[in-house]
Design an enzyme around this catalytic site. Structure first.
Site, mmCIF file in Angstrom:
data_model
loop_
_atom_site.group_PDB
_atom_site.id
_atom_site.type_symbol
_atom_site.label_atom_id
_atom_site.label_comp_id
_atom_site.label_asym_id
_atom_site.label_seq_id
_atom_site.Cartn_x
_atom_site.Cartn_y
_atom_site.Cartn_z
ATOM 1 N N HIS A 118 0.825 -1.214 0.000
ATOM 2 C CA HIS A 118 0.000 0.000 0.000
ATOM 3 C C HIS A 118 0.853 1.256 0.000
ATOM 4 C CE1 HIS A 118 0.358 -0.904 4.436
ATOM 5 N NE2 HIS A 118 0.570 0.384 4.515
ATOM 6 N N HIS A 159 3.949 7.072 3.889
ATOM 7 C CA HIS A 159 4.906 5.964 3.693
ATOM 8 C C HIS A 159 4.464 5.045 2.569
ATOM 9 C CE1 HIS A 159 2.146 4.077 6.765
ATOM 10 N NE2 HIS A 159 2.314 2.999 6.030
ATOM 11 N N GLU A 210 7.641 1.029 5.113
ATOM 12 C CA GLU A 210 7.100 -0.004 5.987
ATOM 13 C C GLU A 210 7.332 -1.347 5.286
ATOM 14 O OE1 GLU A 210 2.803 0.140 6.419
ATOM 15 O OE2 GLU A 210 2.853 -1.131 8.202
#
Ligand code: CO
Length: 134
Positions: free
Chosen positions: A7, A79, A130
């Protein structure tokens, strides 16, 4: 090491307004809000076929996205999340290469119920990364 893009996360000042914009204006499928007190955020995911957009709103005192929203009051890209097969092996390989892992270096359980880690943005050209175990 690096797998698919899981994502792209956007920090938003008000989740209700952001959900309405994605659901009603953009006509996207949006999940129900999920509070993640351990991460200091409330999240929803927008499904866009080839990946997801994570919308993040601060939750509680000392949210890790509070300072970001002070600098970017209308919100912004926060992020990128990439999948990895083995998060502990990835962490050890990255640390050996000199990359900084945020927090205590141990994975936390993320929004998909899987272990996640964050890497210092200064080590990756200004982008917070991440990693999520796939
Ligand atoms: Co994320």
């Amino acid at each position: 090491m690096l797998g698919r893009l899981n994502h792209v996360a956007l920090a938003v000042p008000e989740l209700t307004a952001a959900v309405a914009a994605y659901r009603n204006t953009l006509g996207a499928e949006v999940t129900e809000p999920q509070a993640l007190p351990e991460h200091g955020v409330t999240v929803v995911f927008v499904n866009v076929g080839n990946t997801k957009i994570e919308l993040l709103e601060p939750l509680g005192e000392g949210s890790p996205i509070a300072a970001f929203l002070e600098k970017n009051p209308s919100g912004g890209m926060h992020h990128l999340c990439y999948e990895v097969d083995d998060i502990l092996a990835a962490r050890d390989q990255l640390k050996a290469a000199g990359a900084r892992v945020l927090g205590d270096g141990n994975p936390k359980i993320g929004a998909h119920g899987k272990p996640v880690l964050f890497l210092h943005p200064k080590d990756f050209f200004g982008t917070l990364i991440e990693l999520e175990q796939s």
